[in-house]
Every structure is written in structure tokens, then in C-alpha cells.
Design a protein around this motif. Sequence first.
Motif: not given
Length: 215
Positions: A51-53, A58-62, A98-100, A148-149
Amino acid sequence: MKFSVVTLLSLTMLGMVNTACSRSEQTPEHAKEICTGQFPMTDQGDINAVLPTDSGMHGLWNPHAFKSVCSQGEWEKLFVENRNIEASIKAGIFVPMYVHSDGSPLIHVRIARNDTKAALLANEMKYVNKKSDAYLFVSTGALAVSGIEYIGRLAPMASRITPLAAGRWSVQVIELNAPHDPDGKASSGIPDMVVLVNPESSPATKYRQSVETFD
């Protein structure tokens, strides 16, 4: 050197949002589904995906919690300022990975099934680089992971969504030093990040609430 989420996103989102919006316009069916809360499931169990960013996180989200994110402005209200991101973390609807670093890592979201706890596999343990403290994730029936985007109407473009029983879950993010081929692709099936999703053991658990995934 670490940069704040605000700095990273301000540098990337102008280009990303324009690109993203043009992509979403090409797939109005997806936008319509998401903005009415009808998220299309892409997986039916554990998630294992590249998965790209371009925003360093990245994030896990509802998915249901962010069904109203159907415009750039709505996205910016929630995911540009650290304090707003951390409000979603405290609510249990977003877990930062978040690994910057930009890129397209191989991410494995491993979910507890029946009485089997989600845990690292034996062949993953020797590659562990960092482990987060537990984050709270409150499910209302589904779990999504993406850069995240891509949260909101752009979810089907670069995310994975899987059913997850409603309730409170404990999430740990683990960064691995996974071996890669010369072309940059993960080799031996070892992911770059493993996300362990287990039922909450106690409502009194003290969860991490920082946008920084690791100390």
C-alpha cells in the motif's frame, strides 16, 4: 531528523490531493458508495497488501467513522494538524503507522480468530525493528488500512477493507527489517509492517494516544 505530520502533509498534499481528486472523479461509483457509508470490502480476513503513501504515514481506520470525508476540505480538518489526528486516535477510530517514510511497504494486518491470538510468526521475529505500545481500535463492523491521504472517498484506490466484529480491539504496530530484492520488492514473504489486532483484554487498559507510533 523527524518532521511533524503537519510539515510532511503540507509538502505533499497539494500535489497528492490534486492527483487524488482527479482519480476519484474517474471512479464516481466508489465515491458514492463511501459517502453513503457503503464501503466495498476488499478482503475477508487478514490483510496482506502493498500500500502506497506519499505523506510518510499509513493508518488503520474505521471506515464508517470517516464516511463523511468526501472532499479535500473535510479531509484536511481531520488529518493535517496533529491535534486532530490525535483526537481520532483517542476515539479509537484511527491507529497511526508512522515511520516517517514514503513508499509502498508490504503490510500484514493479522486479526485474532476464535481463540487464536494474533501474534508474530516465528520467521518474522528475527526481523523485528520496533514495536508500538497498544492502541485502541473501536470497530463498528469493518477495518481499513491505507496511506493517510487515502482515508475517505479515495479508499478503494489504495486501501484494503475487511470485516471486523464490532467492539473494542487492542492494536500493536510492529516494524520489521524485512529482506528485499535488489528491485526493492519484499522477498521471502516477510512484511515491512505487521499489525496485530486482538480483542481488548480489559477496559482499564492504558492505550497509546500519540501520533508517533514508536518512541
